[in-house]
Design a protein around this motif. Structure first.
Motif, short mmCIF file in Angstrom:
data_model
loop_
_atom_site.label_atom_id
_atom_site.label_comp_id
_atom_site.label_asym_id
_atom_site.label_seq_id
_atom_site.Cartn_x
_atom_site.Cartn_y
_atom_site.Cartn_z
N ARG A 313 -15.61 -11.71 -11.47
CA ARG A 313 -14.29 -11.23 -11.90
C ARG A 313 -13.22 -12.10 -11.26
N THR A 314 -12.27 -12.54 -12.05
CA THR A 314 -11.19 -13.39 -11.56
C THR A 314 -9.86 -12.69 -11.75
N VAL A 315 -9.08 -12.65 -10.65
CA VAL A 315 -7.73 -12.07 -10.68
C VAL A 315 -6.74 -13.22 -10.61
N GLY A 316 -5.90 -13.36 -11.61
CA GLY A 316 -4.95 -14.46 -11.66
C GLY A 316 -3.84 -14.30 -10.64
N PRO A 317 -3.23 -15.42 -10.22
CA PRO A 317 -2.13 -15.35 -9.26
C PRO A 317 -0.95 -14.53 -9.77
N SER A 318 -0.70 -14.56 -11.09
CA SER A 318 0.43 -13.80 -11.63
C SER A 318 0.22 -12.30 -11.46
N LEU A 319 -1.02 -11.84 -11.68
CA LEU A 319 -1.31 -10.41 -11.49
C LEU A 319 -1.18 -10.04 -10.02
N GLY A 320 -1.64 -10.94 -9.12
CA GLY A 320 -1.50 -10.69 -7.70
C GLY A 320 -0.03 -10.60 -7.29
N ALA A 321 0.80 -11.51 -7.84
CA ALA A 321 2.23 -11.47 -7.53
C ALA A 321 2.87 -10.18 -8.06
N GLU A 322 2.44 -9.72 -9.23
CA GLU A 322 2.96 -8.47 -9.79
C GLU A 322 2.56 -7.29 -8.92
N ASN A 323 1.33 -7.31 -8.40
CA ASN A 323 0.89 -6.25 -7.49
C ASN A 323 1.75 -6.23 -6.23
N ILE A 324 2.08 -7.42 -5.72
CA ILE A 324 2.91 -7.49 -4.52
C ILE A 324 4.29 -6.91 -4.80
N ARG A 325 4.88 -7.31 -5.94
CA ARG A 325 6.20 -6.79 -6.29
C ARG A 325 6.18 -5.27 -6.44
N SER A 326 5.20 -4.76 -7.15
CA SER A 326 5.10 -3.31 -7.35
C SER A 326 4.92 -2.59 -6.01
N SER A 327 4.09 -3.16 -5.14
CA SER A 327 3.85 -2.54 -3.83
C SER A 327 5.11 -2.55 -2.99
N LEU A 328 5.84 -3.67 -3.01
CA LEU A 328 7.08 -3.74 -2.24
C LEU A 328 8.11 -2.74 -2.74
N VAL A 329 8.24 -2.64 -4.07
CA VAL A 329 9.19 -1.68 -4.63
C VAL A 329 8.82 -0.26 -4.23
N ALA A 330 7.53 0.06 -4.35
CA ALA A 330 7.09 1.41 -3.98
C ALA A 330 7.29 1.68 -2.50
N GLY A 331 6.88 0.72 -1.67
CA GLY A 331 6.99 0.90 -0.23
C GLY A 331 8.44 1.00 0.23
N LEU A 332 9.29 0.08 -0.23
CA LEU A 332 10.69 0.08 0.19
C LEU A 332 11.43 1.31 -0.34
N SER A 333 11.09 1.72 -1.56
CA SER A 333 11.72 2.93 -2.11
C SER A 333 11.38 4.14 -1.25
N GLY A 334 10.12 4.26 -0.89
CA GLY A 334 9.71 5.38 -0.05
C GLY A 334 10.39 5.35 1.31
N LEU A 335 10.48 4.15 1.91
CA LEU A 335 11.12 4.03 3.22
C LEU A 335 12.61 4.36 3.14
N VAL A 336 13.29 3.92 2.09
CA VAL A 336 14.72 4.22 1.94
C VAL A 336 14.94 5.72 1.78
N LEU A 337 14.11 6.36 0.95
CA LEU A 337 14.25 7.81 0.77
C LEU A 337 14.00 8.57 2.07
N VAL A 338 12.98 8.12 2.82
CA VAL A 338 12.70 8.76 4.11
C VAL A 338 13.87 8.55 5.06
N ALA A 339 14.44 7.32 5.08
CA ALA A 339 15.57 7.03 5.97
C ALA A 339 16.77 7.91 5.64
N VAL A 340 17.06 8.05 4.34
CA VAL A 340 18.20 8.90 3.93
C VAL A 340 17.95 10.35 4.34
N PHE A 341 16.73 10.83 4.11
CA PHE A 341 16.40 12.20 4.48
C PHE A 341 16.58 12.43 5.98
N MET A 342 16.06 11.52 6.80
CA MET A 342 16.13 11.68 8.25
C MET A 342 17.58 11.64 8.72
#
Length: 508
Positions: A313-342
């Motif tokens: 199975r081969t995972v292309g670099p573009s899919l890997g980059a998309e995974n990174i972007r999605s993960s960053l958006v999810a992670g940063l969104s969660g951190l921002v919401l937690v920061a606002v709540f606190m």
């Protein structure tokens, strides 16, 4: 105050060191983030072994790991899945063909002597083999050479369609309809190799007698050779074997996985004692890549059981980059919401907790780079979950502080008591989390282990940040009189009547 300054200096030093680590080493990204290839290997039973058990699977894994290390593939991972499968991940590798070729081969090396009375037949077969190999090599794309200044290989002798047809007919090979010229040459080469193998006697030396393997460019020409080193018993066998065929015109066959890869003649001068010294070299007109692959196979050892590649199975670099972007958006969104709540719910301590959580994230990533931990999507999930657990520890502390303030205690005493009372609950929660991580790591496989590792690192760090960073920063702020206000911790309506009337809790 001096103690708090010492803790603050330590936190500042750790922050600078973590930033330097990330700047110099960076993070190792897994297959799903970086792109690359994944090979699923099936270990097959053979001979008297009818079922693959855990010990045999581990033995195969050890051999394959040595081969992977020899290939020089960085950041690769090889993990057992189930009772008879292995999964190899090669981050950044978009063409796994070489790894598949090296890993899938059994690498059973044998030295065999040619049978007496077969000299004439062997000469004809070897000449045909050399010609077919040269033509086939010329028709395939050239492999990259380790030495760009090396001269190009000589042009192969011509093999006309009439000569090819005659050779196929003489060996009794039936050519399927529609076969290309390359297909016909490969059929000819396979049959020639099979017949050459039949002219050898039984194996007298095997790969078990080897102690080392290397490669070097031949002194003459552009070809490469593979060097071998034998143990004491193997050296004695090799001397006796070469002595038995020295000056007879018969050849010494070097057979790998049932295929003759080199045929060497032994001169008359070795008739007395054979070739001594416990070393030999295999010359088969290898390219640099072929010699390297053979070296890796021999150095890694022969596989105790055959291996079949069942999935690539081969995972292309573009899919890997998309995974990174999605993960960053999810992670940063969660951190921002937690920061606002606190910040909204817990006011000044909540803001301090946001700073401590930022330090926690920095320390976490620095440890990933230092160990190093290969970061995957499940690993990112473990990291984000550990942030939630770190927030939970701060919530326990701040709720305890609010309870003490409502009871009428002074601000500093409420802070110290809040940390002390919350300690047991925080430790209990983290210990149970670490037990779960241990179970996931030792009983789980593949990506589950990555999740367990990142979560365990996060749990240990959250103890430090919640009980040390948050406390140190909060006490540091309390050294400023303008910030020593209970309303920065609790709404005025929740303060005791005596305090809300104007009395300001001070330092105890």
């Amino acid at each position: 105050m001096g103690r708090q300054q010492g803790w603050f200096a330590l936190i500042l030093a750790l922050t600078i060191a973590s930033g330097a680590l990330l700047a110099n080493y960076g993070l190792q990204l897994g297959l799903d983030l970086r792109g690359g290839s994944q090979l699923t290997l099936q270990v097959m039973p053979a001979g008297a072994i009818t079922r693959v058990d855990s010990e045999q699977l581990e033995a195969v894994k050890d051999v394959l790991e040595r081969r992977i290390n020899g290939l020089g593939v960085a950041e690769s991972t090889l993990q057992a899945v189930g009772s008879d499968q292995l999964v190899l991940q090669l981050p950044g590798e978009q063409d796994p063909s070489q790894a598949a070729r090296v890993l899938g081969s059994t690498a059973l090396l044998e030295f065999r002597a040619q049978k007496p009375g077969t000299e004439e037949e062997m000469r004809g077969l070897l000449a045909l083999k050399r010609q077919a190999e040269s033509v086939l090599r010329a028709k395939r794309p050239p492999a990259a050479s380790d030495d760009p200044t090396a001269p190009a290989p000589p042009e192969p002798p011509p093999l006309s369609p009439q000569d090819l047809s005659k050779a196929l007919s003489s060996l009794g090979i039936q050519v399927p309809a529609g076969s290309s010229e390359v297909d016909q040459i490969e059929l000819l080469l396979n049959e020639t190799n099979r017949r050459i193998l039949s002219l050898y006697g039984p194996p007298l030396i095997t790969g078990k007698d080897l102690t080392s393997a290397g490669r070097q460019q031949q002194a003459t020409g552009s070809g490469w050779e593979v060097t071998l080193g034998f143990n004491r018993e193997g050296g004695e066998k090799f001397a006796a074997l070469t002595q038995s065929i020295a000056g007879t015109g018969r050849v010494l066959g070097i057979v790998l996985d049932g295929r003759s890869i080199s045929e060497a003649s032994v001169g008359e001068q070795f008739k007395v004692a054979g070739i001594t010294g416990g070393s030999a070299s295999i010359t088969g007109n290898f390219s640099a890549e072929e010699a390297r692959d053979l070296e890796v196979q021999l150095r890694g050892g022969s596989l105790p059981l055959p291996v079949k590649i069942v999935e690539v199975r081969t995972v292309g670099p573009s899919l890997g980059a998309e995974n990174i972007r999605s993960s960053l958006v999810a992670g940063l969104s969660g951190l921002v919401l937690v920061a606002v709540f606190m910040a909204v719910v817990y006011r000044l301590p909540g803001t301090v907790a946001v700073v401590a959580l930022s330090l926690y994230a920095l320390f976490n990533l620095a440890i990933y780079a230092l160990i190093p931990v290969t970061l995957t999507l499940p690993g990112i999930a473990g990291f984000i979950l550990s942030v939630g657990i770190a927030v939970d520890a701060n919530v326990l502390i701040f709720e305890r502080i609010k309870e003490e303030l409502r009871a009428g205690n002074t601000l500093i005493r409420s802070i110290d008591t809040g940390f002390s009372l919350a300690l047991s609950s925080i430790v209990d929660g983290h210990v149970t989390g670490l037990i779960s991580c241990a179970a996931l790591f030792f009983l789980g496989t593949g990506l589950v282990k990555g999740f367990a590792v990142t979560l365990a690192i996060g749990l240990l760090l959250s103890l430090f940040t919640a009980l040390t960073c948050t406390r140190t920063l909060l006490r540091l702020l309390m050294s400023y009189p303008a910030l020593r206000r209970p309303t920065y911790f609790l709404p005025a309506r929740q303060l005791p009547l005596a305090k809300s009337a104007g009395a300001q809790p001070g330092l105890a």
